[in-house]
Design a protein around this motif. Structure first.
Motif, PDB file in Angstrom:
ATOM      1  N   LEU A  90       0.749  -1.156  -0.082  1.00 48.54           N
ATOM      2  CA  LEU A  90       0.073   0.077   0.243  1.00 48.54           C
ATOM      3  C   LEU A  90       0.947   1.360   0.202  1.00 48.54           C
ATOM      4  O   LEU A  90       1.793   1.396   0.657  1.00 48.54           O
ATOM      5  CB  LEU A  90      -0.947  -0.021   1.142  1.00 48.54           C
ATOM      6  N   THR A  91       0.612   2.293  -0.906  1.00 48.02           N
ATOM      7  CA  THR A  91       1.428   3.502  -0.840  1.00 48.02           C
ATOM      8  C   THR A  91       0.838   4.082   0.642  1.00 48.02           C
ATOM      9  O   THR A  91      -0.171   3.957   0.841  1.00 48.02           O
ATOM     10  CB  THR A  91       0.846   4.234  -2.068  1.00 48.02           C
ATOM     11  N   GLN A  98      -0.894   6.886   0.452  1.00 51.62           N
ATOM     12  CA  GLN A  98      -2.115   7.243   0.167  1.00 51.62           C
ATOM     13  C   GLN A  98      -3.191   6.183   0.446  1.00 51.62           C
ATOM     14  O   GLN A  98      -4.234   6.260   1.208  1.00 51.62           O
ATOM     15  CB  GLN A  98      -2.138   7.734  -1.299  1.00 51.62           C
ATOM     16  N   GLN A  99      -2.945   4.906  -0.109  1.00 54.03           N
ATOM     17  CA  GLN A  99      -3.645   3.694   0.006  1.00 54.03           C
ATOM     18  C   GLN A  99      -3.646   3.303   1.441  1.00 54.03           C
ATOM     19  O   GLN A  99      -4.864   2.774   1.988  1.00 54.03           O
ATOM     20  CB  GLN A  99      -3.056   2.842  -0.869  1.00 54.03           C
ATOM     21  N   GLY A 159      -5.078  16.310  -2.259  1.00 55.97           N
ATOM     22  CA  GLY A 159      -4.796  14.961  -3.181  1.00 55.97           C
ATOM     23  C   GLY A 159      -3.391  15.055  -3.509  1.00 55.97           C
ATOM     24  O   GLY A 159      -3.123  14.192  -4.530  1.00 55.97           O
ATOM     25  N   ASP A 160      -2.447  16.038  -3.146  1.00 49.13           N
ATOM     26  CA  ASP A 160      -1.037  15.770  -3.631  1.00 49.13           C
ATOM     27  C   ASP A 160      -0.190  14.960  -2.821  1.00 49.13           C
ATOM     28  O   ASP A 160      -0.584  14.886  -1.310  1.00 49.13           O
ATOM     29  CB  ASP A 160      -0.541  17.200  -3.538  1.00 49.13           C
ATOM     30  N   GLN A 161       0.587  14.252  -3.482  1.00 49.76           N
ATOM     31  CA  GLN A 161       1.519  13.346  -2.718  1.00 49.76           C
ATOM     32  C   GLN A 161       2.501  14.245  -1.759  1.00 49.76           C
ATOM     33  O   GLN A 161       2.848  15.156  -2.266  1.00 49.76           O
ATOM     34  CB  GLN A 161       2.235  12.420  -3.439  1.00 49.76           C
ATOM     35  N   GLN A 215       1.682  -1.882  -9.259  1.00 46.03           N
ATOM     36  CA  GLN A 215       2.241  -1.047  -8.110  1.00 46.03           C
ATOM     37  C   GLN A 215       3.590  -0.359  -8.647  1.00 46.03           C
ATOM     38  O   GLN A 215       3.789   0.713  -8.183  1.00 46.03           O
ATOM     39  CB  GLN A 215       1.850  -1.791  -6.958  1.00 46.03           C
ATOM     40  N   GLN A 246      -4.375  11.119 -10.000  1.00 45.44           N
ATOM     41  CA  GLN A 246      -4.803  12.852  -9.814  1.00 45.44           C
ATOM     42  C   GLN A 246      -5.530  13.247 -11.028  1.00 45.44           C
ATOM     43  O   GLN A 246      -6.012  14.394 -10.924  1.00 45.44           O
ATOM     44  CB  GLN A 246      -3.170  13.665  -9.791  1.00 45.44           C
TER      45      GLN A 246
END
Lengths: 393, 393
Positions: free
Chosen positions: A96-97, A99-100, A144-146, B69, B100
């Motif tokens: 999982l990133t 975000q995930q 929503g930016d990383q 991934q 995005q």
């Protein structure tokens, strides 16, 4: 969650195929003992540095948002490969990133702080009996930016996730745990089996670099039991838990190097001091200990900072009729331990060691559980050895 | 959107620092002419292959979800570096991952199809007068997993985004456009200034590999004007638009190589044919042209496939009393053009060229706008040159 643990592996533990394989085996061993295993990892080896180098070649001061967008890929490569490695060894895993995994962050790009974690997908993976591999050091912000968490980010990701899952956190690295003194300076140093959060926070800010102080603070706040140990082999590491009331020991000598001692001299400097420190803050000069001396006419401000700030300070006061003198190669040697709290005489014994060894000191500062001396770098080894022997480290 | 264009640059156009810089300048030139510029890019140079190699070293058949991934990081590195490069040249830019940029996909990992695009952040970036850089080849599925679009994915991303923004799409690559014949075979080949969608789709499926047929199909369906040209220099490329009613030309000779001609022989083979093709499909053998011959007792099935399938086919029929004979080194030469539609005599002229040059052919197949001959590889050059001269290419 019961029967759950978060493991964290740093970049050097996963730097190539063989290391990744060894880490995968270590994770599987843990999974055979603990029902729910979550793993956070850093980017492999020098990946992050290589990405930074590519960006700096384009622009020495690249957009921090784009830098984050670039750097998050490092950990994302590790999690996918580690999940594949675990699967190839016959266990189920999912990557999982940030975000995930539900990491929501806020603040400035490149040094974000964790706002909250919504670990829905982490928990779903655990319920499906999968080993869950999470990219450390990253999340997304409210648009929503990383994002990346900056220095110590991967340790912080691991501890934050453990806090959210209400379980212990084990940090694996390339050392056996936290030693009483850096073994490179004092080879007889012993490994601490146990330390309190406060002791480790003090050490982290006074130069012992095993774990980021930010991560220990978070563990302290949410009462996350921490363990620090070597990622390979069978050696036992250091546990970090709440302070024991009856424990009275000195646990560590830390050394912070590359300190610059600055001596500002000017007429009526005292009146200018607010202005001076505002200017220094504006130039991002990080100031540690400050002291003021004054006689009738001349006045001095002494403070310490890092050696990298020398040029900035010189530039700052060139036009201000303030004379800046510098003393380089200073180190700060600190004696740390819960014993300082309720045992008098520790400070006196530490002073005694310096005096007996004819070591001059520029400044002394103390906290509830530490005492620190600024001395010349050339006296570092003598001071550390003397203090280590005095306190039986 | 009015005054908008989507540009697409492939991996070889951005393979290193200098190429990235050249592409950034090209994009800025475009931005000075067109108000809204969106760019999609592939992973730099061999990045994707290197990531695949790392995964294959772990597991020869890694989880397709983890593979996606892993692979999405390739394009994500490019977009961040390209945004930095454009910024360093004084223009505003923002990079967006597939997620995005709003790409939602469905299907199997590794070969997803685009379900829809919600280009909210793309449009916001354009309204802020930024050059918007989008990672091609990727999106997320309905459970939030990162996905890749498989072969031709970056071209498809670009065209889909152009369809959604209702604007033209320009595909930049390392060739000048689409030629009448591969210039490596026929050096006198000319570049087509204009082609119809149908012609390019036919070419893409018959061996001319400049653009993925999937992307052209999408452009055809949504009437996206396409342009294919070289990423550097000033040369003019090929426009692809709707077929002109009055246009009557032969535009291309395509060559598809490494064809295997298979001859299956057995008693009563006809009765077994359904079974045979079911077995072949089960073994993932891709079949092109099929023909059946039968006399009283012996029956034959001929079909063509790729040479890589030879081992699979041999294994399949070893136990089945079916004799399999192979002819390797076959090529399929196709004459393509809208002229086939409404001009009789084209097929006859093509046959004439082969007969005059004493070239035998194994099979002939036709579509509305093409005619294809299966011939021995040794005759390829003679056939292509003869056909190119006959149709003045």
């Amino acid at each position: 969650m019961e029967d759950t643990v978060v493991l964290k592996f740093g970049g050097s533990s996963v730097k190539d195929h063989d290391h990744l394989r060894a880490v995968a085996k270590r994770i599987i061993e843990k999974k055979e003992m603990v029902k729910n295993v979550v793993v956070t990892v850093s980017a492999m080896g020098d990946t992050t540095d290589e990405l930074i180098e590519k960006a700096k070649k384009i622009d020495n001061n690249p957009s921090k948002r784009e830098m984050d967008q670039l750097l998050v890929t490092g950990e994302q490569i590790t999690i996918a490969l580690l999940a594949m490695m675990i699967q190839s060894l016959g266990h189920d895993a999912i990557s999982l990133t940030g975000q995930q995994a539900g990491f929501v962050t806020y603040g400035h790009h490149g040094r974000q702080k964790i706002d909250n974690i919504n670990p829905k997908r982490v928990i779903r993976g655990l319920k499906e009996n999968k080993i869950v591999i999470v990219a450390g050091f990253q999340g997304i912000n409210d648009i929503g930016d990383q994002t990346t968490l900056g220095r110590g980010g991967s340790d912080t990701s691991a501890v934050a996730l453990a806090a959210k899952l209400n379980c212990p956190c084990e940090i694996y690295t390339d050392v056996d745990g936290i030693y009483t003194v850096d073994p490179r300076i004092f080879p007889d140093a012993k490994r601490n089996d146990y330390l309190s959060y406060e002791e480790v926070m003090e050490m982290a800010s006074l130069g012992a670099g095993v774990i980021a102080s930010r991560a220990v603070e978070l563990a302290y706040r949410y009462k996350v039991p921490l363990y620090i140990g070597r990622s390979t082999g069978k050696s036992i590491g250091t546990r970090i838990e709440e302070s024991r009331l009856e424990k009275n020991t000195i646990t560590n000598i830390s050394v912070l190097k590359n300190i610059l001692l600055v001596d500002l001299k000017s007429d009526h400097l005292k009146n200018k001091s607010a202005h001076v420190f505002k200017e220094l803050a504006g130039a991002d000069v990080n100031i540690d200990v400050i002291s003021l001396n004054s006689n009738t006419n001349n006045q001095n401000i002494y403070f310490t900072t890092t050696e990298e700030s020398k040029n900035d300070i010189e530039l700052l006061f060139k036009e201000e009729e303030i004379e800046a003198n510098f003393q380089e190669g200073i180190v700060k040697v600190s004696v740390i331990g819960d014993a300082m709290r309720n045992q008098s005489g520790i400070a006196a014994r530490a002073f005694g060691v310096l005096v007996d060894n004819h070591i001059d000191f520029y400044q002394v500062s103390t906290s509830e559980i530490s005492i620190s001396f600024l001395i010349d770098g050339k006296n570092e080894a003598t001071a550390v050895r003397g203090l280590a022997r005095e306190f039986n480290l």
